[in-house]
Design a protein around this motif. Structure first.
Motif, mmCIF file in Angstrom:
data_model
loop_
_atom_site.group_PDB
_atom_site.id
_atom_site.type_symbol
_atom_site.label_atom_id
_atom_site.label_comp_id
_atom_site.label_asym_id
_atom_site.label_seq_id
_atom_site.Cartn_x
_atom_site.Cartn_y
_atom_site.Cartn_z
ATOM 1 N N TRP A 282 36.654 27.399 38.561
ATOM 2 C CA TRP A 282 37.036 28.566 39.353
ATOM 3 C C TRP A 282 36.027 28.876 40.451
ATOM 4 C CZ3 TRP A 282 41.328 31.768 38.031
ATOM 5 C CH2 TRP A 282 41.969 31.424 36.832
ATOM 6 N N ILE A 283 36.516 29.497 41.524
ATOM 7 C CA ILE A 283 35.630 30.239 42.416
ATOM 8 C C ILE A 283 35.299 31.540 41.698
ATOM 9 C CG2 ILE A 283 35.474 31.547 44.564
ATOM 10 C CD1 ILE A 283 37.234 29.462 45.902
ATOM 11 N N ILE A 284 34.024 31.780 41.486
ATOM 12 C CA ILE A 284 33.585 32.963 40.743
ATOM 13 C C ILE A 284 32.871 33.918 41.687
ATOM 14 C CG2 ILE A 284 32.085 33.792 38.887
ATOM 15 C CD1 ILE A 284 32.584 31.143 37.452
ATOM 16 N N LYS A 285 33.278 35.167 41.658
ATOM 17 C CA LYS A 285 32.651 36.212 42.457
ATOM 18 C C LYS A 285 32.255 37.356 41.537
ATOM 19 C CE LYS A 285 33.263 34.364 46.583
ATOM 20 N NZ LYS A 285 32.207 34.127 47.573
ATOM 21 N N ASN A 286 31.010 37.760 41.594
ATOM 22 C CA ASN A 286 30.512 38.861 40.759
ATOM 23 C C ASN A 286 30.855 38.649 39.283
ATOM 24 O OD1 ASN A 286 29.505 40.307 43.053
ATOM 25 N ND2 ASN A 286 31.602 41.003 43.462
ATOM 26 N N ASN A 287 30.649 37.398 38.839
ATOM 27 C CA ASN A 287 30.878 37.009 37.441
ATOM 28 C C ASN A 287 32.342 37.113 37.010
ATOM 29 O OD1 ASN A 287 28.097 36.450 36.880
ATOM 30 N ND2 ASN A 287 27.733 38.660 36.721
ATOM 31 N N VAL A 288 33.249 37.118 37.974
ATOM 32 C CA VAL A 288 34.678 37.180 37.685
ATOM 33 C C VAL A 288 35.339 35.895 38.192
ATOM 34 C CG1 VAL A 288 36.851 38.384 38.156
ATOM 35 C CG2 VAL A 288 34.727 39.694 37.830
ATOM 36 N N ARG A 290 37.870 34.188 39.985
ATOM 37 C CA ARG A 290 38.787 34.720 40.985
ATOM 38 C C ARG A 290 39.891 33.735 41.379
ATOM 39 N NH1 ARG A 290 40.823 38.623 41.861
ATOM 40 N NH2 ARG A 290 41.127 38.148 44.055
ATOM 41 N N VAL A 291 39.536 32.504 41.752
ATOM 42 C CA VAL A 291 40.542 31.557 42.250
ATOM 43 C C VAL A 291 40.336 30.211 41.562
ATOM 44 C CG1 VAL A 291 41.611 30.524 44.289
ATOM 45 C CG2 VAL A 291 40.443 32.726 44.495
#
Length: 356
Positions: A282-288, A290-291
């Motif tokens: 995944w693309i991870i943003k702020n430990n989430v 996302r995509v």
């Protein structure tokens, strides 16, 4: 008295007397109404309520069952999303339902002889989008709202005359709230219009791709269309995280070769371009997460003559890595390839599998 969705602007205020329905409010007609938890619901013909907050179920059972198991079932309902259940998600003529579109035949023109593939229809959280830009439709997408990437986009090839390369990236308002306008909007300005509403629960946002190391890789390529259809391909529901080397080299060359083929041999060319999601990349943003970063991209085409008879077909697949290589395949070979990633039959991607 008026009913108003608490997280939407005044222009979406709903007229009519309201009556409490559990957590919700009912108006005099079949409008979307507000609930205390900011979950839009809708009164339907027989007086029941459908909960649209976690996707659009095609009948009363879905809404009622979600109401019964509200405790502890949130994650299951989110995954259910807009899953396409054939017996409940088709119109009276048996055609697939497209989110927010009344005139289904317009969306069917992107599929050869109006044959919509069964491939991907059972994807949890799948939403069918008829991609609308400047008040007209341009192509169709089956979008996976859980992985936040498209299952595939479908279009008719048209020679490009240049121009139309957008600096903006669009999002789909109806994936935020089904009552919103069914036309792609600049994600930046939509966010400004609704500052208290998160746009990215069921779709990717532009910032997800920023500094991710991946291209915003078009499935339906902008180079296969004239303006304004070319502009319309710049929606984030039509892109996936694509390895930059592969996107800018082997896949770009593959798309260019198809352009030459379609211009030279085809009266019309019907094309599908899709992605195979990875198991857990995944693309991870702020430990989430996302995509989802797909493992493969693929495409398939059906080239027809002036009488709408097939004259050539083909397909291609590529690993979404720096391998930078496209494997050319027949439609039958592509079917075998796709079958490796599904427990359900792939079925025909085009009517009669594009056979004369």
């Amino acid at each position: 008295m008026t009913c108003q969705l608490p997280h939407l602007p005044d222009r979406l205020r709903l007229p009519g007397p309201c009556q409490p329905i559990g957590e919700g409010l009912r108006t005099a007609g079949p409008e979307v109404v507000a609930v205390a938890t900011r979950r839009p619901v809708c009164m339907v013909a027989d007086g029941g309520v459908m909960d649209y907050s976690n996707g659009m179920e095609g009948g009363m059972e879905g809404g009622r069952e979600r109401g019964k198991d509200r405790e502890g079932g949130e994650e299951d309902r989110r995954k259910q999303g807009w899953q396409d259940e054939d017996e409940r998600r088709r119109d009276r003529m048996g055609r697939p339902f497209f989110l927010g579109v009344q005139d289904v035949p317009e969306c069917m023109t992107y599929f050869y002889k109006a044959k919509v593939p069964e491939w991907g229809a059972s994807t949890p959280g799948a939403a069918r989008l008829c991609q609308r830009f400047v008040n007209r439709f341009h192509f169709a997408t089956l979008y996976d709202t859980n992985h936040r990437i498209a299952v595939y986009s479908a279009y008719q090839f048209k020679p490009s005359s240049g121009g139309g390369r957008e600096k903006r990236w669009f999002v789909e308002p109806q994936l935020v709230n089904e009552s919103w306008q069914g036309e792609m909007k600049d994600g930046y300005w939509l966010g400004k219009d609704y500052p208290g509403v998160y746009l990215g629960e069921k779709q990717a946002l532009n910032e997800d791709y920023t500094n991710s190391g991946f291209d915003r890789g078009h499935l339906n390529p902008n180079g296969h269309h004239p303006v304004p259809s070319r502009n319309a391909t710049f929606t984030l529901t039509n892109v996936v995280p694509q390895n930059p080397k592969m996107n800018q080299d082997a896949w770009r060359i593959h798309e260019s070769e198809l352009t030459n083929l379609f211009n030279e041999k085809c009266s019309k060319a019907y094309v599908l371009v899709g992605a195979i999601p990875s198991a857990d990349n995944w693309i991870i943003k702020n430990n989430v997460k996302r995509v989802n970063i797909p493992d493969y991209v693929w495409n398939a085409y059906c080239c027809v003559d002036n009488n709408d008879r097939p004259i050539q077909s083909g397909a291609g697949t590529a690993r979404n890595t720096e391998e930078n290589y496209v494997v050319k395949r027949s439609l039958d070979e592509l079917g075998v390839f796709l079958q490796e990633f599904s427990n359900e039959p792939v079925g025909e991607l085009f009517y009669n599998n594009c056979r004369a």
